[in-house]
Design an enzyme around this catalytic site. Structure first.
Site, short mmCIF file in Angstrom:
data_model
loop_
_atom_site.label_atom_id
_atom_site.label_comp_id
_atom_site.label_asym_id
_atom_site.label_seq_id
_atom_site.Cartn_x
_atom_site.Cartn_y
_atom_site.Cartn_z
CG HIS A 175 2.42 -3.02 -12.57
ND1 HIS A 175 1.95 -1.75 -12.77
CD2 HIS A 175 2.06 -3.35 -11.31
CE1 HIS A 175 1.32 -1.34 -11.67
NE2 HIS A 175 1.38 -2.29 -10.78
N PRO A 215 3.67 1.44 -19.65
CG PRO A 215 4.53 2.34 -21.61
CD PRO A 215 3.64 1.24 -21.11
CG LEU A 216 2.59 2.88 -14.37
CD1 LEU A 216 3.40 3.08 -13.08
CD2 LEU A 216 1.32 2.10 -14.07
N GLY A 228 0.31 4.62 -9.48
CA GLY A 228 1.29 5.09 -10.46
C GLY A 228 0.62 5.75 -11.66
CB ILE A 271 1.65 -0.33 -1.77
CG1 ILE A 271 1.29 -0.58 -0.30
CG2 ILE A 271 3.00 -0.97 -2.11
CD1 ILE A 271 2.37 -0.21 0.70
CG HIS A 290 5.09 -3.58 -7.11
ND1 HIS A 290 4.06 -2.90 -7.70
CD2 HIS A 290 6.13 -3.52 -7.97
CE1 HIS A 290 4.46 -2.45 -8.87
NE2 HIS A 290 5.71 -2.80 -9.06
CD GLU A 323 1.37 20.11 -26.05
OE1 GLU A 323 1.44 19.71 -24.86
OE2 GLU A 323 1.36 21.32 -26.36
CG ASP A 359 7.36 31.54 -31.59
OD1 ASP A 359 7.22 32.67 -31.08
OD2 ASP A 359 6.41 30.83 -31.96
C1 LIG Z 1 5.87 5.53 -16.98
C2 LIG Z 1 6.30 4.45 -16.05
N1 LIG Z 1 7.21 4.71 -15.11
C3 LIG Z 1 7.65 3.75 -14.29
C4 LIG Z 1 7.18 2.47 -14.39
C5 LIG Z 1 7.73 1.36 -13.52
N2 LIG Z 1 6.68 0.99 -12.54
C6 LIG Z 1 5.92 -0.11 -12.70
S1 LIG Z 1 4.74 -0.23 -11.53
C7 LIG Z 1 5.27 1.18 -10.78
C8 LIG Z 1 4.55 1.77 -9.61
C9 LIG Z 1 3.85 0.80 -8.77
O1 LIG Z 1 2.93 1.42 -7.96
P1 LIG Z 1 1.39 1.37 -8.30
O2 LIG Z 1 1.13 2.02 -9.57
O3 LIG Z 1 0.68 1.88 -7.12
O4 LIG Z 1 1.10 -0.16 -8.50
P2 LIG Z 1 0.98 -1.27 -7.36
O5 LIG Z 1 2.24 -1.22 -6.56
O6 LIG Z 1 -0.20 -0.92 -6.57
O7 LIG Z 1 0.84 -2.54 -8.12
C10 LIG Z 1 6.35 1.71 -11.42
C11 LIG Z 1 7.08 2.93 -10.98
C12 LIG Z 1 6.21 2.23 -15.40
N3 LIG Z 1 5.70 1.04 -15.60
N4 LIG Z 1 5.78 3.24 -16.18
#
Ligand SMILES: Cc1ncc(C[n+]2csc(CCOP(=O)(O)OP(=O)(O)O)c2C)c(N)n1
Length: 690
Positions: A95, A145-146, A183, A214, A286, A436, A494
């Site tokens: 992001h 996708p984090l 994240g 944050i 953010h 996996e 199974d």
């Molecule tokens: C798998 C996944 N779940 C949810 C999101 C949506 N999302 C984007 S950024 C974020 C979290 C933001 O927190 P952080 O990772 O700490 O980033 P920062 O706020 O520090 O930029 C989320 C939930 C995503 N991109 N990927």
């Protein structure tokens, strides 16, 4: 003072005149560092503001970390983004894409012009919302996708160690750096990735954690109490915590990481949206544009006077110099490559290109088909796959296999394959452990790195655990091959937890993924060949646990599976009243049903459908010819109907599953769920009578 104010004031108070040594570059003064970092912040603010969407917070917070890395450590050359021995930089927190685009622009990647930065997130731009692999060149993997990027990086680091062991440190010797957010580290996949990297002692992997406390919902205190430094240390990493706005501390930590005998985590305490007076340090910076007023105030605090999208010449010069650092290293590398023996060099270059050793592959396939023609074999297709791998892996040194702790069930390890371990990276089989998702994402990283064709092993039902990574492999067009065995109720005792029902349909729904379900040993060889020859996308081989008869008798040079579907058994008198379509273990059932129908003087043909995607991509006339014009179409597959209508039409009959399976010996299950020759014949008769 608010929290951001305090952090900002503390960082700003650091000695302005401080000069710290640079690695392989001229010294960078603190003032120059700040200006360079602020260029990233300004571009991020401006681009997000112009797009009225995006994430300014992360680029602004991580700008100092990124500036130190890119201006002093990262080995890269913007004039050759594909240089095989470049350091990899993965922005796992996709992001924060503007961080990456700003870096690529400032260091001189030709395609990332200021115009492209201005077109951030617009249709057809090279600066999409989240980084997309190769789009523009310089983006190493698709993130968003984090957690995926972090796990990709583990695969890249494995690839680097393996190729260094095979080709030598003169041509393969680079680091993999990751910038990860809260994240990324909260996602479950991160645990799999971290544990695997620690176990394999991937000492050239460095994770820079943007520890800003944050996330979207607010302070991390709402959701998380993990001590990440302790967590990584427990997984065998070298882990430290630093002030992520202190260039000297960042540099010292990276220096230390580069000499570590373990992978390194550097938790960099940062302020999200650094510089933004009211939104910095909060979730408000953010994920949306800061607004004109906040941006004006941030510019003032940062001492940034240039208009939007303009970079003062001296700062641009500093960044260009950073981008030019890698040129000499790349040229020296090219000389070392040229000095390799011609054979070794050619092999290295072939593997990096991803080109197959065509003749060797064709010869191995031909030999296997010849043997099967002479001595037909009743075997589970997972065993047929093992036999194929016994011939393919010696021919293709780039194949690196593995299994998520089901090696003996997936049959993915061949007899001669050594295990890849911390003690011996030259091995070609990876025991991924019960991981996996981490496995599938690491495989993406290996494929992206280049020089390797990764293949895996797990049960088809656990494709759900790999799915996010498989989807990204498809999106990125990467050749990774998933061997997924125990592909139906045919696995038997199974029970329903392990019996895939909807999985074939769910996988077939992913664009650019080929799902192969071969019916016998010959088709298994052909499907392996097709998967290997698919350079621009992933494949799944769905294979049986139970034995199946060999249905392809006699030698046929052609790869019949390449059509996706083909007539395996024609109608006796040429004009079929019934067309029977099936995949995998159910093809034999369709053939038996054909016989039952013949006993009632009903002429039927059998079409094997090993790969929907190839079939549906075939020209309309070919498809029409294969589908035929029999009065009745029946499909049989031990899964759900979804997808089959494209072949049998909504009028066709389907024999398969409509709910979950059960625990019992498999033959009982086939009878219980009515997937038998008798039921297939009945379905055809019912349609004929209708
Ligand atoms: C798998 C996944 N779940 C949810 C999101 C949506 N999302 C984007 S950024 C974020 C979290 C933001 O927190 P952080 O990772 O700490 O980033 P920062 O706020 O520090 O930029 C989320 C939930 C995503 N991109 N990927």
């Amino acid at each position: 003072m608010t929290i951001p104010d305090r952090v900002f004031a503390a960082s700003a108070a650091l000695a302005q005149g401080q000069v710290f040594p640079a690695t392989g570059a001229s010294a960078v003064s603190r003032a120059q560092h700040d200006r360079m970092a602020n260029a990233i912040r300004a571009l991020a603010m401006d681009a997000v503001e112009q797009a009225k969407s995006g994430h300014p917070g992360l680029p602004m917070g991580a700008a100092d970390v990124a500036t130190v890395l890119f201006s002093r450590f990262l080995k890269f050359d913007p004039t050759d983004p594909a240089w095989p021995d470049r350091d990899r930089f993965v922005l796992s927190a996709g992001h924060g894409s503007m961080l990456l685009y700003a870096l690529l622009h400032l260091t001189g990647y030709e395609k990332v012009t200021i115009e492209e930065i201005k077109r951030f997130r617009q249709l057809g731009s090279l600066t999409p919302g989240h980084p997309e692999y190769g789009h523009p060149p310089g983006v190493e993997t698709t993130t968003g996708p984090l957690g995926q990027g972090l796990a990709n990086a583990v695969g890249m680091a494995i690839a680097e160690r393996h190729l260094a062991a095979i080709f030598g440190g003169e041509v393969v010797d680079h680091f993999t750096y990751v910038l990860a957010s809260d994240g990324d580290l909260m996602e479950g996949i991160s645990q799999e990735a971290i544990a695997l990297a620690g176990h394999l002692k991937l000492n050239k992997l460095v994770v820079l954690f943007d520890d800003n406390g944050i996330s979207i919902d607010g302070p991390l205190a709402l959701t998380d109490s993990v001590d990440q430094v302790e967590r990584f240390a427990a997984a065998g990493w070298a882990a430290s915590r630093i002030d992520g706005h202190d260039p000297a501390a960042i540099a010292a930590a990276i220096e230390a990481a580069r000499t570590s005998d373990r992978p390194s985590l550097i938790a960099c305490r940062t302020t999200i949206g650094y510089g933004a007076p009211t939104k910095g340090g909060t979730e408000k910076s953010h994920g949306s544009a800061l607004g004109a007023e906040e941006i004006a105030a941030a510019r003032q605090r940062l001492g940034w006077t240039a208009p939007p999208f303009e970079i003062p010449a001296a700062i641009r010069e500093g960044w260009r110099a950073a981008g030019e650092r890698g040129g000499p290293a790349r040229r020296a590398w090219a000389e070392r490559l040229a000095a390799l023996s011609p054979d070794k060099r050619a092999e290295f270059e072939r593997r990096v290109r991803g080109a197959l050793p065509d003749e060797k592959l064709a010869a191995a396939v031909r030999a296997m088909k010849d043997t099967l023609a002479q001595t037909p074999k009743e075997a589970a297709t997972r065993a047929a796959s093992e036999a194929a791998l016994e011939a393919l892996t010696p021919a293709l040194a780039e194949m690196i296999g593995g299994s998520a702790d089901l090696t003996g069930s997936n049959n993915t390890r061949t007899k001669a394959m050594k295990v890849l371990s911390a003690a011996d990276y030259s091995g070609r089989f990876i025991h991924y452990g019960v991981r996996e998702h981490g496995m599938a994402a690491a495989m993406n990283g290996m494929a992206l790195h280049g020089g390797i064709i990764p293949y895996s092993g797990t049960f088809l039902v656990f494709s759900d655990y790999c799915r996010p990574a498989i989807r990204l492999a498809a999106l990125m067009g990467q050749r990774v091959i998933h061997v997924m065995t125990h592909d139906s109720i045919g696995l038997g005792e199974d029970g329903p937890t392990h019996q895939p029902v909807e999985h074939l349909a769910a996988l077939r729904a992913i664009p650019n993924l080929k799902v192969f379900r071969p019916c016998d040993s010959v088709e298994t060889v052909e499907c392996w060949e097709l998967a290997l020859r698919t350079q621009s996308g992933p494949s799944v081989l769905a294979l049986t646990r139970q034995n199946v008869p060999q249905l392809r008798i006699g030698f046929d040079e052609r790869n019949r599976c390449a059509a996706g579907a083909y007539e395996l058994v024609p109608a006796e008198d040429g004009a079929a009243v019934v067309s029977l379509f099936a995949s995998g273990s159910e093809v034999a059932i369709a053939i038996a049903a054909r016989k039952l129908l013949a006993e009632r003087s009903i002429s039927a043909r059998v079409v094997s459908v090993p790969c929907f995607e190839l079939f549906l991509a075939a020209p309309a006339e070919e498809r029409a010819a294969t589908i035929g014009n029999a009065k009745v179409s029946v499909a049989v597959e031990a899964g759900i109907r979804q997808g089959w209508d494209a072949i049998i039409g909504s009028d066709g009959a389907f024999v398969g599953m409509i709910g979950f399976g059960a625990s019992a010996p498999y033959k009982d299950l086939y009878r219980h769920f009515g997937i038998t020759p008798e039921k297939v014949a009945e379905a055809a008769l019912a349609k004929l009578a209708a």
